[in-house]
Design an enzyme around this catalytic site. Structure first.
Site, PDB file in Angstrom:
ATOM      1  CB  ILE A  85      -0.929   0.002   1.232  1.00 45.88           C
ATOM      2  CG1 ILE A  85      -2.063  -1.015   1.015  1.00 45.88           C
ATOM      3  CG2 ILE A  85      -1.483   1.387   1.514  1.00 45.88           C
ATOM      4  CD1 ILE A  85      -3.235  -0.828   1.922  1.00 45.88           C
ATOM      5  CB  CYS A 109     -11.203  -1.322  -1.050  1.00 48.90           C
ATOM      6  SG  CYS A 109     -11.401  -2.283   0.468  1.00 48.90           S
TER       7      CYS A 109
END
Lengths: 177, 177
Positions: A85, A109
């Site tokens: 990430i 998400c």
């Protein structure tokens, strides 16, 4: 008669992993069209989507019709060993979420577990929550797919830049009332 | 310098299983004294405790000092085969929680799993959530001690009386904004 009115309503279907984070900031998995009726009740000003794939046309139409602004930050999840990430993208995401003009806002998400979980963890750090409780919340939503890498990301995220930004723009502390 | 100020603050420790249910209605396990600093931030008007044991003096002093009203409804949990959550007590609890004069309100039992989970499940039914999503939320907080009896309680709870009361007193629908 009033009870009849109540009973005649269809059940509402929030998206999987839906929850309020604080007041007008919500989290969920990727909403499906059968969640749209529920989402309308939140009176959202914006949606922040954390996946890179193009937002579906049906969803774009829904947001446009409801006058909801779409933010999209395409992130890769923490999949060992090489995909991580992006800390910078999380910082961008926090800026969007903290802006009162964007609230009520829904963060999502795909599953509402990992990328959303990392962002929520960082928001909790900005609320000064202890890591033990932040990880506990992360695991509730990520179960049974909890990732140690996500929890490490939350712990190691360097908050200096976002703290400076938030204090300059008077965005912290996040208020419960 | 501003970042230094941020870093000098002690971490906040919310109670285990703490979460917002909707806006100014919160849930948690039994708060411990080290959670009091966090609880102050919620600016609670009341606390609803669902266990029968006497509220500890230290907690009573905290609530008094913060001008927080205590409601206590002593419930037994759903432990098969002979002990059951009282439907009437849940109805009383819902009346307390829905009253805007009592909000912001924190609901808690001991672990924040079963009795609190049943009450939250009933509140979600009053929001017209589908049972699938209600049970999913119940299980998140009850894990790894999910009780089928609790989920059955939520499903079979007869909401007619509370719906009538809520509509007479203009307490539904629960608003997200």
């Amino acid at each position: 008669e009033e009870s009849k009115k109540f009973n005649s309503q269809q059940p509402l279907t929030p998206p999987e992993n839906f929850a309020p984070i604080i007041r007008t900031i919500y989290r969920s998995s990727f909403p499906q069209p059968n969640n749209f009726t529920f989402l309308k009740k939140l009176k959202l000003k914006s949606v922040l989507c954390l996946i890179p794939e193009e937002y579906p046309q049906l969803h774009q139409d829904f947001l446009k019709h409801e006058n909801i602004k779409l933010f999209q930050l395409g992130m890769s999840g923490n999949k060992e060993p090489f995909v991580k990430i992006s800390s910078d993208l999380i910082t961008e995401a926090v800026k969007i979420v903290l802006n009162p003009e964007n609230q009520p806002i829904l963060i999502h998400c795909n599953r509402g577990k990992h990328r959303t979980g990392c962002l929520v963890g960082v928001l909790r750090r900005l609320q000064k929550w202890s890591l033990a409780i932040i990880f506990d919340e992360y695991r509730k939503f990520a179960a049974p797919k909890e990732r140690p890498m996500d929890q490490q990301f939350i712990e190691l995220y360097d908050e200096k830049a976002i703290i400076r930004y938030a204090e300059e723009n008077n965005l912290l502390p996040l208020k419960w009332d």
